[in-house]
Design an enzyme around this catalytic site. Structure first.
Site, PDB file in Angstrom:
ATOM      1  N   TYR A 144       5.162   0.688  13.831  1.00  0.00           N
ATOM      2  CA  TYR A 144       5.584   1.031  15.183  1.00  0.00           C
ATOM      3  C   TYR A 144       4.647   0.470  16.245  1.00  0.00           C
ATOM      4  CZ  TYR A 144       9.287   4.301  13.962  1.00  0.00           C
ATOM      5  OH  TYR A 144      10.451   4.867  13.522  1.00  0.00           O
ATOM      6  N   LYS A 201       4.254   3.063  -0.979  1.00  0.00           N
ATOM      7  CA  LYS A 201       4.877   1.973  -1.744  1.00  0.00           C
ATOM      8  C   LYS A 201       3.726   1.167  -2.337  1.00  0.00           C
ATOM      9  CE  LYS A 201       8.487  -0.519  -3.047  1.00  0.00           C
ATOM     10  NZ  LYS A 201       9.525  -0.033  -3.993  1.00  0.00           N
ATOM     11  N   ASP A 234      10.867   4.766  -2.459  1.00  0.00           N
ATOM     12  CA  ASP A 234      12.268   4.620  -2.904  1.00  0.00           C
ATOM     13  C   ASP A 234      12.649   5.758  -3.853  1.00  0.00           C
ATOM     14  OD1 ASP A 234      10.396   3.522  -4.642  1.00  0.00           O
ATOM     15  OD2 ASP A 234      11.656   1.851  -5.269  1.00  0.00           O
ATOM     16  N   ASP A 258       9.830   8.284   9.315  1.00  0.00           N
ATOM     17  CA  ASP A 258      11.007   8.240  10.184  1.00  0.00           C
ATOM     18  C   ASP A 258      12.279   8.286   9.343  1.00  0.00           C
ATOM     19  OD1 ASP A 258      12.565   7.827  12.550  1.00  0.00           O
ATOM     20  OD2 ASP A 258      12.804   5.732  11.942  1.00  0.00           O
ATOM     21  N   ASP A 262      14.944  11.801   8.496  1.00  0.00           N
ATOM     22  CA  ASP A 262      16.394  11.853   8.756  1.00  0.00           C
ATOM     23  C   ASP A 262      17.146  12.244   7.487  1.00  0.00           C
ATOM     24  OD1 ASP A 262      16.145  11.119  11.415  1.00  0.00           O
ATOM     25  OD2 ASP A 262      17.763   9.638  11.318  1.00  0.00           O
TER      26      ASP A 262
HETATM   27  C1  IPM Z   1      12.274   9.810  15.745  1.00  0.00           C
HETATM   28  C2  IPM Z   1      13.103   8.741  16.405  1.00  0.00           C
HETATM   29  C3  IPM Z   1      12.160   7.765  17.085  1.00  0.00           C
HETATM   30  C4  IPM Z   1      11.284   7.159  16.016  1.00  0.00           C
HETATM   31  C5  IPM Z   1      12.877   6.681  17.901  1.00  0.00           C
HETATM   32  C6  IPM Z   1      13.819   7.260  18.916  1.00  0.00           C
HETATM   33  C7  IPM Z   1      11.899   5.752  18.551  1.00  0.00           C
HETATM   34  O1  IPM Z   1      13.923   8.128  15.482  1.00  0.00           O
HETATM   35  O2  IPM Z   1      11.546  10.522  16.465  1.00  0.00           O
HETATM   36  O3  IPM Z   1      12.355   9.942  14.531  1.00  0.00           O
HETATM   37  O4  IPM Z   1      11.673   6.193  15.372  1.00  0.00           O
HETATM   38  O5  IPM Z   1      10.171   7.662  15.823  1.00  0.00           O
HETATM   39 MG    MG Z   2      13.851   8.965  13.563  1.00  0.00          MG
END
Ligand code: IPM
Ligand code: MG
Length: 369
Positions: A144, A201, A234, A258, A262
């Site tokens: 990032y 990894k 993975d 990240d 999710d």
């Molecule tokens: C998160 C989001 C952010 C990230 C984006 C919006 C930049 O996906 O907070 O997980 O990738 O960190």
């Molecule tokens: Mg995210």
């Protein structure tokens, strides 16, 4: 004497203004009950900041955040500002910028099942039963924030000697960055089920081999009482949906975190329920794990619960108001047990009169408080 806390509000884009209003409503209710005064300062971030000032993170916003005791953020981004032009400002730069500027290297993303919503998961009930994990994501390093470039390759040094545009992003970590996030993970595990899964990894990446080495050194030196396992990223992606209840604390670098957070959020079936905290050595920032949902913005139907649960985290971690935080969690659980739902967490059996909008959901929480 009444305690006073200053909170910087960053409503951002999309459903942001609608849900943050409910977070504030809940804070005020808690303040009244616990003789605590919350003072708010609004500041701009994301797309709205680009529209009004040309920048996703104006200096005034950083000043306001630094002058506060905690930051409550809603969400940033939307199709209006989507672009692949590397020189155009993007709303997400506001979020990344504030993380970096405030040194928020620890990102906590709790993944918990509310019993009333267990059916919302796409996984079988016996698989999601008992899921209670904390993802500890490194937030200010790695891909990032590494060196990056897009350029036109004149020399044809690309694959098969091709010319054309090229780009790279750099994944880099220092011992210092790995050590401090590892410590956070072990400290948190001690207050939970005493287990840390470190995700990397290491079979491919040099940064991951360093990561693994440092995590083990920190463990052996100071946290040998905590159970530690290594898992390749993975494989982790598979195990998260195979045996999610086995995980306690999951610590990993920025990009893996990240993606996995999710995936983990989806285990609960309701991204609209998950909060997060980003912390460093100074002021901390609290926000929902979900995005700005531009498709439903302005309709009054967004689920404010993740925002309200980020208020819960704020009370717990920034203001040491554990009792008030427990109250919020109890109120949310109760409202869900009573069958109230916003559109995103309703199912085929939810009666129409139990489906409520953003403001009504906030009111229900405040009533139960
Ligand atoms: C998160 C989001 C952010 C990230 C984006 C919006 C930049 O996906 O907070 O997980 O990738 O960190
Ligand atoms: Mg995210």
């Amino acid at each position: 004497m009444t305690a006073t806390y200053k909170i910087c509000l960053l409503a951002g884009d999309g459903i942001g203004p609608e849900i943050i209003a409910e977070g504030v409503k809940v804070l005020n209710a808690v303040g009244a009950k616990y003789d605590t005064a919350f003072e708010y300062t609004d500041a701009l971030i994301g797309g709205i900041a680009i529209d009004e000032t040309g920048e996703p993170l104006p200096a005034a916003t950083l000043d306001a955040a630094r002058a506060s005791d905690a930051v409550l953020l809603a969400a940033v981004g939307g199709p209006k500002w989507d672009t692949t032009d590397p020189n155009a400002p993007r709303p997400e730069q506001g979020l990344l910028g504030i993380r970096k500027e405030l040194g928020l290297y620890t990102n906590l993303r709790p993944v918990q099942i509310f019993n009333a919503l267990a059916d919302a998961s796409t996984l079988k009930p016996e698989i999601v039963d008992g899921v209670d994990m904390m993802i500890v994501r490194e937030l200010t390093g790695g891909l990032y924030f590494g060196m990056r470039e897009r350029f036109y390759d004149e020399d044809g040094a690309g694959p098969n000697g091709t010319k054309g545009q090229r780009a790279y992003d750099t994944l880099e970590y220092s011992e210092y960055e790995i050590e401090r996030i590892a410590r956070q993970a072990f400290e948190i595990a001690r207050k939970r089920k005493n287990k840390v899964t470190s995700v990397d990894k290491a079979n491919v990446l040099e940064t991951s081999r360093l990561w693994r080495e440092i995590v083990h050194r920190v463990h052996d030196e100071a946290y040998a009482d905590v159970e530690l396992e290594d898992l390749l990223v993975d494989n982790t992606a598979m195990q998260l949906i195979n045996r999610p209840a086995d995980f306690d604390v999951v610590v990993t670098e920025n990009m893996f975190g990240d993606i996995l957070s999710d995936e983990a959020a989806q285990i609960t079936g309701s991204l609209g329920m998950l909060a997060s905290a980003s912390m460093g050595d100074g002021v901390a920032l609290y926000e929902p794990s979900h995005g700005s949902a531009p498709d439903i913005a302005g309709q009054g139907i967004a689920n404010p619960l993740a925002q309200i649960l980020s208020v819960e985290m704020m009370l717990r971690y920034s203001f040491d108001m554990g009792e008030a935080a427990d109250d919020i969690r109890r109120a949310v659980t109760q409202v869900l047990d009573e069958g109230w739902r916003t559109g995103d967490i309703k199912d085929a059996e939810t009666p129409a009169d139990k489906i409520v909008g953003t403001v009504a959901m906030g009111d229900l929480i405040v009533e139960r408080l």
